[in-house]
Structure formats: C-alpha cells, structure tokens
Scaffold this motif. Structure first.
Motif, PDB file in Angstrom:
ATOM      1  N   LEU A 123      42.232  59.575  26.315  1.00 12.97           N
ATOM      2  CA  LEU A 123      43.253  59.852  27.418  1.00 12.97           C
ATOM      3  C   LEU A 123      44.542  59.277  27.094  1.00 12.97           C
ATOM      4  O   LEU A 123      45.674  59.671  27.373  1.00 12.97           O
ATOM      5  N   TRP A 127      46.178  60.811  24.039  1.00  9.11           N
ATOM      6  CA  TRP A 127      46.902  62.242  24.717  1.00  9.11           C
ATOM      7  C   TRP A 127      48.184  61.696  25.419  1.00  9.11           C
ATOM      8  O   TRP A 127      49.065  62.257  24.881  1.00  9.11           O
ATOM      9  N   GLY A 128      47.915  60.811  26.391  1.00  6.00           N
ATOM     10  CA  GLY A 128      48.798  60.470  27.311  1.00  6.00           C
ATOM     11  C   GLY A 128      50.151  60.084  26.570  1.00  6.00           C
ATOM     12  O   GLY A 128      51.435  60.309  26.742  1.00  6.00           O
ATOM     13  N   GLN A 129      50.151  59.331  25.786  1.00  3.52           N
ATOM     14  CA  GLN A 129      51.238  58.492  25.121  1.00  3.52           C
ATOM     15  C   GLN A 129      52.101  59.439  24.213  1.00  3.52           C
ATOM     16  O   GLN A 129      53.214  59.541  24.028  1.00  3.52           O
ATOM     17  N   ARG A 156      53.776  61.657  26.608  1.00  2.64           N
ATOM     18  CA  ARG A 156      54.883  61.141  27.618  1.00  2.64           C
ATOM     19  C   ARG A 156      55.961  60.526  26.624  1.00  2.64           C
ATOM     20  O   ARG A 156      56.975  59.932  27.507  1.00  2.64           O
ATOM     21  N   GLU A 159      52.483  69.131  25.133  1.00  5.66           N
ATOM     22  CA  GLU A 159      51.215  69.388  25.046  1.00  5.66           C
ATOM     23  C   GLU A 159      50.796  69.436  23.545  1.00  5.66           C
ATOM     24  O   GLU A 159      49.882  69.061  22.870  1.00  5.66           O
ATOM     25  N   ALA A 209      50.801  66.493  21.691  1.00  3.88           N
ATOM     26  CA  ALA A 209      49.773  65.612  22.084  1.00  3.88           C
ATOM     27  C   ALA A 209      48.377  66.017  21.274  1.00  3.88           C
ATOM     28  O   ALA A 209      47.550  65.191  20.673  1.00  3.88           O
ATOM     29  N   ILE A 258      46.932  53.391  29.070  1.00 10.78           N
ATOM     30  CA  ILE A 258      46.517  54.169  30.423  1.00 10.78           C
ATOM     31  C   ILE A 258      46.302  53.130  31.287  1.00 10.78           C
ATOM     32  O   ILE A 258      45.724  52.132  31.101  1.00 10.78           O
ATOM     33  N   LEU A 276      50.137  54.592  31.634  1.00 10.14           N
ATOM     34  CA  LEU A 276      50.343  55.854  32.393  1.00 10.14           C
ATOM     35  C   LEU A 276      49.268  56.106  33.322  1.00 10.14           C
ATOM     36  O   LEU A 276      48.128  55.644  32.780  1.00 10.14           O
ATOM     37  N   GLU A 278      49.454  61.410  35.505  1.00  8.65           N
ATOM     38  CA  GLU A 278      50.767  61.768  34.735  1.00  8.65           C
ATOM     39  C   GLU A 278      50.149  62.243  33.337  1.00  8.65           C
ATOM     40  O   GLU A 278      50.699  62.883  32.699  1.00  8.65           O
ATOM     41  N   VAL A 279      48.738  61.827  32.976  1.00 10.29           N
ATOM     42  CA  VAL A 279      48.536  62.167  31.959  1.00 10.29           C
ATOM     43  C   VAL A 279      47.525  63.503  31.833  1.00 10.29           C
ATOM     44  O   VAL A 279      47.656  64.311  30.928  1.00 10.29           O
ATOM     45  N   ALA A 280      46.568  63.808  32.800  1.00 10.64           N
ATOM     46  CA  ALA A 280      45.710  64.836  32.741  1.00 10.64           C
ATOM     47  C   ALA A 280      45.447  65.224  34.180  1.00 10.64           C
ATOM     48  O   ALA A 280      44.573  66.245  34.286  1.00 10.64           O
TER      49      ALA A 280
END
Lengths: 280, 336
Positions: free
Chosen positions: B161, B164-166, B169, B175, B178, B240, B304, B308-310
């Motif tokens: 995550l 994925w998140g970085q 964002r 998406e 990511a 994260i 994050l 914010e991420v998922a």
C-alpha cells in the motif's frame, strides 16, 4: 496378511477391531469429515472455480511432480543406503544409522532454513552450482531437494528389515548357478524387495505431498512457479477464506487417498505374487 | 485412553486462564512478529506498575506470529485478553467471524486504537551500491526488491500500500499509474517470503536483493542491532502511516474476569513510560512530548494515511488482496 492367528496376545478380535475403528475414527475420520463439512458453504461452481484456478493447477503440478521426483530419488538412494547398512560392517556404521533418522526428528523448518542457506547463491553448494548455471534455491529443483531430504528415512527403514531377512546364501546360490550380479539383483533380490520398496516409496511420496515447513523457505513461493499446494491453503487461510482453503485441501486429500489406495493394492498384489513363487 | 487424554488436555486449558487463588492474574497478549522485543520490555514495566498501584501481581504471556495467523488462533478459541496486531483488518475479523468484540472497537482508544505508529522504509546494503534513494529506483531494471507476500503477511500489505499510495498521490499520479508501478515493482521481486521476518532473513543472511522493504522498526533493528555496518536505512520521501492497532477482546476478558487489568494494560501503552519504551524500540510514539525527545531517531517523511491510499481495510482487501484482486493480476498468466 489377513491370515487368522492362533495365538492372540491382545484380547479378542472384536474388541481389537472395534478399538481400531474407534481410534482411527476419532483421530482421522472425524477430523477429516469436519473438513468436508466446512466446504458445504460453497456451491459446486464456486468449489470448482476455487480448485481449478491457474494458480491451483500450477501448485498441484509442482507438489505432485516434485514429490514424485523426490520419492523416486529416495527409492534409488535409500536402497543403496539400506544395502550398505545391512551387508557391511564398517567403522562409523552407527553414526550413519543415526544420520538416516535425523530428517524424522529435525523440525522441518530447520531443515528448510539450512537447505536454503546451503543452496542460495551465496551458500556453500549454491555458489558453485550457480557458476555451472544451475539455480536450486527458489526453483522447483529446490523444492524437490527439500522433499528428498524429508523422505529419505522412509525408504531406508522399510527396506532394511526385508533386506536383513534375505540371506546372503540366496545370492551365493544364484552365483553358483551362474547368475551375473545384475541377474541376481533383477531376478532374485528385486522381486523380494519390491513390496518394501513400494511401501517406502508410498510413505516418502505421501509425506512429501503434505510437507510445508521445509519447502516454504527454499521455494521462494512465487505464484504459478514455485508455490506448493500446502502454501496455497495457508494463503487462503490468511485471507480468512476457510471454505476456499478446505476446498483445495479436499482435492489434495482425494488425490492422495486414491494414490495411496492404488499403491496399497499394488503392494498387496506383488506380495501375493511373491508368496506364490515356488520356493519363496 | 486417547479420549481420557483429550479430556485432560481440555481440562488443563480450561483451568489455566482463571485467576489462581494467590491473587496473581495472568494476561495473554496475542501479537505479531516484530513486536516481540517491544512487549518483553513493556510487560515487565507494566507488571511493576500494576503491582505498585494496585498491589496485584500480573503475569503477561506473549504470543507472536504472522498477524493473520494470530487473529485466526483467537477466532478459533485462543483466549487472548488483548490483541496487538499489524492491521486493523485482522482485528475486524475478530468481530466479523466470531463476535469477540464490538464492531466499533477501533473508536474505544485514542488515535484509532494505535498507541504507536510505524512506516515502511528501505534497507540497502552498506554504501548503497545501487544508489537507491526513492520509490522510482525500485522499478529500475537493475534493482531487485525483497518483500514478503501481501497475501500472507500483514507487513507486506503495508509495503504494497505504501508503494501503491506514493504512485497514486505523487504529482500527476493516478490509479493507472499506481497499478503500472506496483506491477513493475513486483516483477523485480525474486522471492516472496510468507512473513516479514522471513524476508529480512532472505535479504540479510542469504544476500538476496538490493533493497528490502521493511517496517521502520525492523529496519533499525537490522542496521543498529543485527548487522552493524552491513546495512543502511534509506528513508523515501513519501511512505505510509502504518497504525498497528491494539484491542481488548471483550468476550475473553469477561469470561476470565480480567477486564480491569486488560484495559489498564492497553492504557499503559499510551502513558509516558509506555510511549518511551515504544520509541526505544523504534516505534513512533503518539505522545508529542516523547516524540520530541526522540526527534532525531525518526527521520521526517510524508506519511500517507490508509484513507488517502485505499479508503479502509475492507476496500483495500477487496481491491488489492482478495482473490482476483490487483495483486493476483500481477501474477496472472500472460498470453506471451
């Protein structure tokens, strides 16, 4: 096998049989049937979908393939080890004898860690094998090696007593009748050893199918490539997917049970043939 | 005979949880792997604290393992008084699968019931030979990455995550970006260990991989205490906010009569001493005072949140880690 015995040490056939059924029922049958009950929450389509994903199919191939390879290797080398232990007296024999049992006693995770250390690209064996272009750790070869390790004692320990029962006289008799060593092995020893070898093979194979601890370290657990079925089951459990985990377990159970049954029938048949042989 | 044996075993486990006559109380804390050293310290300190304030002896037993496996044990009857796990999702399952605690468990303690936080950082070999500075370096073709399998490891889900998140964002993230990023990242992963400690071993002892994705506390444990001068920690610009939650297991404490001490135990995690101990073990404290004292131990980076991420864990699980989710698609057989 089913011959009636005249002198019964244990009290009464009915009591013994009753107890045997009760005991096996309690520790094998009931736990396994509860496994079946767990998948009842799945419809037939869901069950089929779960057990036939490409990942599951790849895992069955690897588990059965590597177990088969390992069991076959153990038949060949286990026989050799048993032969040496039975037919020769040499210094260090007791040590060798105990070494054979070590895979029984060692926690399999320790075996897995040790093998991975040896075979990884920086390990004692691995660095040379890799120079030869052979990668063992984190490939299916590594899986087969771990399974060979844990299966070895089964073949040695089932063949050994049978080998002890065959007198050297038999070999000598064959030799005086003009048989070559290879003929002696093929015509005299092998038929007598075959049932025991088959038992050893079955045990080693069955053991390998269910093995988890030693394999997860050396396999690398890559989906579709080096994932064994027990890992797939654990993966399902980690996602709280009990029904999916048991569905795959049931496929394993069914396949293993049919295989064991088939080998047992073969074993019985070969035993009968052996007993029917003139002079046996 | 086997039946008698079973009964006696069952009998043993029944009596062990109840308070023995001498007034000694026993708690079971079911936790995950990287907290082993932390709770050894905390338990001793809390026992002293409880004896001093209440005059009662308390003995706290620890159980460690993969977070999901630990949660399953509790669901299946392991009588944990408290759980201190890697993911809120695992605690959610205690509610969903066995009703061991209420659905709103996470609102019962401050800061989402996470007394300390952590994050995901990089560990590289001494001298950082591949010059790995940030996430973009992990998808270079000459870099191999070690991370455990998100399907079997809570820590690995945070790793995934974070990655994925970085990508989602970052400036111009989306998406699609990511998804492309994590696909590329996992193509650089040669081995998927089943747990975080296993991945650390693969990286540190087997010498595999150029960079290890790890919990911050595991990374510091590795560089400062295990492999001195063999590894370096690289802090990425973004990561994260990992919140490992704690919760009292209502069903068990009510049956065992240990609620008071179990609640005090978790409250102690938020106390100054508790926070100080967490910081010493490289977990980021929530207390601003303690955090200020340890400011130099915890490098600044943008973290994050899961939201914010998922979204939340349920959505993260369904989108990424469930069967047929994004993670599975990375490994799906391709036509080529």
């Amino acid at each position: 096998m089913s011959r009636p015995t005249r002198h019964r040490v244990l009290p009464g056939f009915r009591l013994s049989l009753g107890f045997s059924w009760f005991y096996l029922g309690l520790i094998v049958l009931i736990p396994l049937s509860s496994l079946f009950l767990r998948t009842f929450s799945l419809s037939w389509e869901e069950f089929w979908g779960t057990v036939t994903t490409p990942r599951a199919l790849a895992a069955y191939r690897l588990s059965f393939g590597a177990s088969l390879a390992a069991a076959l290797a153990n038949v060949v080398f286990g026989l050799l080890v048993a032969w040496v232990l039975v037919r020769y007296r040499f210094p260090g024999r007791d040590v060798l004898e105990s070494l054979v049992d070590l895979p029984f006693a060692l926690p399999t995770a320790v075996a897995g860690l040790t093998l991975t250390t040896l075979f990884s690209s920086k390990g004692w064996y691995g660095q040379y094998l890799e120079a030869l272009g052979l990668k063992v750790a984190y490939t299916s070869v590594g899986v087969a090696i771990a399974l060979t390790f844990i299966g070895l004692p089964f073949v040695v320990r089932t063949v050994q007593p049978v080998l002890e029962d065959i007198d050297v006289d038999v070999e000598e008799a064959a030799a005086t009748l003009g048989a070559s060593p290879w003929q002696t092995f093929r015509r005299v020893l092998f038929p007598a050893l075959f049932p025991a070898l088959l038992s050893g093979f079955t045990l080693a194979f069955a053991r390998a199918l269910g093995e988890y601890g030693s394999v997860v370290f050396i396999s690398g657990n890559m989906p579709l490539r080096t994932e064994i079925v027990p890992l797939l089951i654990i993966t399902r459990l980690e996602q709280y997917d009990y029904a999916g985990a048991t569905a795959i377990a049931i496929v394993m159970l069914g396949a293993s049970f049919s295989l064991l049954l088939a080998v047992n029938l073969l074993h019985r048949w070969s035993q009968r043939r052996l007993e029917a042989r003139p002079g046996a | 005979m086997p039946l008698a044996l079973l009964l006696s075993v069952a009998g043993c486990s029944r009596s062990s949880g109840d308070a023995p006559p001498d007034g000694m109380v026993t708690l079971l804390n079911v936790s995950y792997d990287p907290t082993r050293e932390l709770y050894e310290d905390l338990n001793a300190a809390f026992a002293k604290h409880w004896a001093a304030t209440r005059g009662q002896q308390v003995s706290i037993q620890q159980s460690h393992g993969g977070s999901g496996k630990q949660a399953r044990s509790v669901i299946e009857g392991l009588r944990a008084d408290v759980v201190t796990l890697a993911l809120a999702y695992d605690v959610d399952m205690l509610h969903e699968k066995a009703q061991l605690l209420p659905a709103d468990w996470q609102a019962r303690l401050p800061h989402n019931s996470a007394p300390y936080t952590s994050t995901i950082v990089f560990v590289v070999r001494q001298g950082n030979p591949k010059a790995i500075r940030d996430w973009d370096d992990l998808v270079r073709e000459d870099v191999t990455v070690i991370t455990p399998n998100p399907k079997t490891s809570g820590g690995a889900r945070w790793n995934y995550l974070a990655a994925w998140g970085q990508a989602l964002r970052v400036e111009g993230g989306s998406e699609a970006r990511a998804q492309a990023y994590v696909e590329k990242l996992f193509r650089n992963v040669p081995v998927l260990d089943s747990g975080a400690r296993g991945a650390t071993t693969t990286f540190a002892e087997r010498g595999l991989g150029d960079v290890l994705l790890a919990w911050e506390n595991e990374a510091f444990l590795l560089t400062r205490e295990v492999g001195q001068a063999r590894f370096e920690v690289v802090i990425p610009s973004v990561s994260i906010l990992a919140e490992p939650p704690v919760a009292v297991v209502d069903h068990n404490v009510d049956r065992k009569g240990t609620r008071a001490v179990a609640e005090a135990y978790l409250a102690y995690l938020y106390s100054d001493e508790g926070q100080e101990t967490a910081a010493r073990h490289h977990f980021r404290p929530r207390s601003e005072v303690v955090a200020a004292r340890h400011a130099s131990d915890f490098p600044g980076l943008k973290r994050l949140t899961l939201a914010e991420v998922a979204g939340d864990w349920r959505r993260a699980q369904a989108t990424h880690f469930a069967d047929g989710g994004l993670f599975d698609r990375i490994y799906a057989p391709r036509a080529d």
